[in-house]
Scaffold this active site. Structure first.
Site: not given
Ligand code: PA5
Length: 343
Positions: A56-57, A98, A100, A103, A150, A228, A244, A337
């Protein structure tokens, strides 16, 4: 299902109000620009910009690159890994993204950028990333906490666009982004209606989403949100490449509940891609339970990309409701994690 019924069904499985975060995506855009300006980042020409982040980041960086499109003046690359490409040096800028700030891949990429003497910036809510950035005097653009990574795609996209302009990789797009926010606010009701209809079309099938150019990262976003939010297998692919290889997979038929094929099409795409989409959809139709072409709406690339992102996000919540799962739950990512942190 009516739009109201669709929203009620989502609310019934959504105690943490992920729906509100999707519907307020336009507000993220103006706030992101305001936060970026508050970080007082000065102009610095670079060879190019790397966005280092995961999941998500990372997607906001991908979307920004697509939105900038042919206006790109220097390369922008999203790196989803521990290490940066070997050729990154002090002439490059690296945005470590990131939510959080914890990561491990992104923290490793930060250290790699530091070793190479690249100009480092961070976009985060805090954590180790913010601490390390402050230690080396790297500017931090703060992202508001208390959400899912996300859910803040608007911040990721707008901050990347702003930094791209600051390093000379793109013209400034702040005005275009602000106008897109207004456009999305006006489009919200019709997006909910369309999402309700498309959720029913997908039904219990596995969604396979295809995009090209502007819609390629959007197709990937749809897949990730289906994974997700709805706890659902999904795949995305890109035209012309899928013609292809993946197209032959369709020749082999489909599993019991079938595949729902979705093609995201955009006004900016070339005539050849339009023709390919038509022919590919025709071939896929033989094996898919449903084939849907979704044409993006909006004037600018920013409007159209974000319109399609919002639509996919809403469908992912609709599919979560249909499957009776809580969209916020990503316990397998959390477990993984924890396992990595303990090893
Ligand atoms: O959607 C999510 O929670 C994950 O895809 C996180 O974005 C990913 O694990 C990375 O974590 P962060 O966004 O805290 O760096």
């Amino acid at each position: 299902m009516s739009a109201e019924g669709f929203l009620d069904a989502i609310r019934a499985v959504d105690p943490t109000r992920q729906l509100d975060d999707v519907l307020t995506l336009p507000d993220q855009l103006s706030d992101a620009i305001w936060r970026y300006e508050g970080a007082a980042i000065s102009r610095r020409e670079s060879t190019g910009l790397i966005v280092a982040g995961m999941g998500g980041s990372a997607i906001g960086g991908e979307l920004a690159t697509a939105v900038i499109g042919e206006r790109l003046r220097a390369p922008i690359l999203v790196v989803r890994d521990y290490a940066l490409p070997a050729w990154v040096d002090e002439r490059w800028t690296v945005l470590c993204s990131s939510y959080s700030g914890e990561t491990e891949e992104t923290l490793a990429a930060f250290e790699d950028a530091k070793r190479r003497g690249a100009a480092i910036y961070a976009a985060t809510t805090g954590g180790a990333l913010a601490e390390r950035a402050r230690e080396v005097g790297a500017p931090v653009v703060g992202v508001p906490g208390g959400r899912q990574p996300r859910a803040v795609i608007g911040y990721g996209m707008a901050i990347t666009c702003e930094l791209a302009a600051s390093v000379g990789a793109s013209p400034g797009l702040a005005g275009e982004i602000e106008r897109a926010a207004e456009f999305l606010r006006g489009a919200a009701d019709s997006l909910v209606e369309l999402a309700a209809a498309l959720t029913e079309t997908i039904g219990d099938s596995t969604p396979i989403v295809a995009g090209a150019d502007l819609t390629a990262p959007v197709a990937y976003r749809w897949k990730c949100q289906f994974n997700e939010n709805a706890k659902l297998h999904s795949w995305s692919a890109e035209l012309p490449e899928l013609d292809h290889n993946e197209i032959v997979g369709w020749q082999g038929g489909a599993p019991e509940d079938g595949f729902a094929a979705i093609f995201l099409v955009d006004a900016d795409q070339s005539e050849r891609i339009t023709e390919r989409t038509r022919l590919t959809a025709g071939l896929v139709e033989r094996a898919a339970r449903s084939v849907t072409l979704v044409a993006t709406k909006g004037e600018t690339r920013t409007e159209r990309a974000l319109w399609a992102v919002m639509l996919g996000d809403l469908i992912s919540l609709g599919l979560a409701a249909r499957r009776g799962v809580d969209p916020v739950d990503i316990s397998s990512i959390d477990e993984l994690k924890r396992g990595l942190a303990a090893s």
